[in-house]
Design a protein around this motif. Structure first.
Motif, mmCIF file in Angstrom:
data_model
loop_
_atom_site.group_PDB
_atom_site.id
_atom_site.type_symbol
_atom_site.label_atom_id
_atom_site.label_comp_id
_atom_site.label_asym_id
_atom_site.label_seq_id
_atom_site.Cartn_x
_atom_site.Cartn_y
_atom_site.Cartn_z
ATOM 1 N N GLU A 155 -25.105 -20.754 77.115
ATOM 2 C CA GLU A 155 -25.861 -21.221 78.447
ATOM 3 C C GLU A 155 -26.891 -19.904 78.598
ATOM 4 O O GLU A 155 -27.975 -20.012 79.144
ATOM 5 C CB GLU A 155 -24.906 -21.006 79.668
ATOM 6 C CG GLU A 155 -23.989 -22.350 79.585
ATOM 7 C CD GLU A 155 -23.056 -22.023 80.683
ATOM 8 O OE1 GLU A 155 -22.669 -21.144 81.243
ATOM 9 O OE2 GLU A 155 -21.961 -23.252 80.758
ATOM 10 N N ILE A 156 -26.498 -18.650 78.312
ATOM 11 C CA ILE A 156 -27.230 -17.329 78.493
ATOM 12 C C ILE A 156 -28.543 -17.619 77.571
ATOM 13 O O ILE A 156 -29.588 -17.600 78.163
ATOM 14 C CB ILE A 156 -26.528 -16.383 78.104
ATOM 15 C CG1 ILE A 156 -25.657 -15.958 79.157
ATOM 16 C CG2 ILE A 156 -27.610 -15.064 78.108
ATOM 17 C CD1 ILE A 156 -24.632 -14.861 78.743
ATOM 18 N N ILE A 157 -28.370 -18.323 76.384
ATOM 19 C CA ILE A 157 -29.378 -18.132 75.377
ATOM 20 C C ILE A 157 -30.552 -19.341 75.855
ATOM 21 O O ILE A 157 -31.513 -19.072 75.935
ATOM 22 C CB ILE A 157 -28.862 -18.363 73.943
ATOM 23 C CG1 ILE A 157 -28.363 -16.970 73.451
ATOM 24 C CG2 ILE A 157 -30.118 -18.714 72.905
ATOM 25 C CD1 ILE A 157 -27.272 -17.122 72.178
ATOM 26 N N GLU A 158 -29.867 -20.457 76.092
ATOM 27 C CA GLU A 158 -30.492 -21.570 76.673
ATOM 28 C C GLU A 158 -31.343 -21.096 77.852
ATOM 29 O O GLU A 158 -32.735 -21.472 77.864
ATOM 30 C CB GLU A 158 -29.535 -22.540 77.060
ATOM 31 C CG GLU A 158 -29.202 -23.547 75.678
ATOM 32 C CD GLU A 158 -28.307 -24.629 76.294
ATOM 33 O OE1 GLU A 158 -28.173 -25.115 77.280
ATOM 34 O OE2 GLU A 158 -27.576 -25.208 75.054
ATOM 35 N N GLY A 159 -30.985 -20.451 78.828
ATOM 36 C CA GLY A 159 -31.621 -20.171 80.019
ATOM 37 C C GLY A 159 -32.790 -19.117 79.664
ATOM 38 O O GLY A 159 -33.755 -19.086 80.162
ATOM 39 N N ALA A 160 -32.267 -18.060 78.700
ATOM 40 C CA ALA A 160 -33.168 -16.910 78.626
ATOM 41 C C ALA A 160 -34.460 -17.500 77.735
ATOM 42 O O ALA A 160 -35.406 -16.779 77.729
ATOM 43 C CB ALA A 160 -32.485 -15.764 78.004
ATOM 44 N N THR A 161 -34.268 -18.482 76.770
ATOM 45 C CA THR A 161 -35.459 -18.938 76.034
ATOM 46 C C THR A 161 -36.151 -20.055 76.559
ATOM 47 O O THR A 161 -37.044 -20.547 76.058
ATOM 48 C CB THR A 161 -34.900 -19.386 74.617
ATOM 49 O OG1 THR A 161 -33.694 -20.474 74.817
ATOM 50 C CG2 THR A 161 -34.105 -18.179 73.934
ATOM 51 N N ALA A 162 -35.626 -20.767 77.784
ATOM 52 C CA ALA A 162 -36.520 -21.876 78.105
ATOM 53 C C ALA A 162 -38.081 -21.638 78.512
ATOM 54 O O ALA A 162 -38.661 -22.549 78.223
ATOM 55 C CB ALA A 162 -35.690 -22.317 79.484
ATOM 56 N N ASP A 163 -38.096 -20.475 78.839
ATOM 57 C CA ASP A 163 -39.470 -20.173 79.209
ATOM 58 C C ASP A 163 -40.403 -19.363 78.064
ATOM 59 O O ASP A 163 -41.564 -19.044 78.502
ATOM 60 C CB ASP A 163 -39.595 -19.556 80.457
ATOM 61 C CG ASP A 163 -39.215 -17.990 80.270
ATOM 62 O OD1 ASP A 163 -38.449 -17.752 79.542
ATOM 63 O OD2 ASP A 163 -39.269 -17.325 81.363
#
Length: 186
Positions: free
Chosen positions: A50-58
């Motif tokens: 979840e952290i990686i998905e959120g941090a890389t989304a932008d």
């Protein structure tokens, strides 16, 4: 820009990263202390995803995978650090693995044979090998066999089960790898 000019900028960026990294390790100490009190696992794969998905989304697609790899490595380093602080957890994981194999950790040895597995389609083998490297442990031999969409990894590690770096590594593998087992001490 010339190569020397770019290197100056890289050095400046690295100098900015250092205090943030040190702050992150302070936080990792607090996390380890909290988990020691509650008995919670260090590795929380769902949270990390979840952290990686959120941090890389932008993040621009041209460097998104590299940033995700950086975060995965940073999290692995953080977990390694936490396992180093959790000596009671190390004792429990290693004792359980030795008991399961009917091995005596007191016998003299310089090699530890281990086995673990991971899903073939979602393999974290590179992270497990990196764990060994981060702990300064040498792999004397390694074999990989794929059966029924599982990768089975056998490793012979140089070292003694009483060494701090080996204990830290075995604890991390024992908590994060599937089917972890110590097979022999030689």
């Amino acid at each position: 820009m010339t190569l020397p000019e770019v290197r100056v900028i890289i050095d400046e960026v690295d100098a900015q990263i250092k205090p943030l990294f040190l702050k992150r390790m302070e936080c990792a100490t607090c996390v380890a202390e909290a988990k020691a009190k509650t008995g919670a696992d260090v590795f929380a794969p769902k949270r990390e995803c979840e952290i990686i998905e959120g941090a890389t989304a932008d993040v621009d697609a041209s460097v998104r995978e590299e940033y995700a790899a950086f975060l995965r490595h940073l999290m692995s380093v953080s977990r390694r650090y936490q396992y180093g602080k959790l000596t009671d957890m190390q004792d429990k994981v290693i004792a359980a693995a030795l008991d399961a194999a009917a091995l005596d950790g007191e016998i003299p040895h310089t090699r530890i044979e281990i086995r673990f597995s991971c899903d073939r389609t979602d393999s974290n083998l590179n992270l497990f090998i990196n764990m060994v490297n981060l702990n300064g442990v040498i792999i004397d031999r390694m074999t990989l066999e794929t059966r029924d969409d599982r990768q089975w990894i056998d490793m012979v590690l140089e070292g003694n089960i009483k060494a701090a770096n080996i204990r830290q590594l075995l604890c991390q593998l024992g908590k994060e790898a599937k089917d972890f087992a110590i097979q022999a001490l030689r």
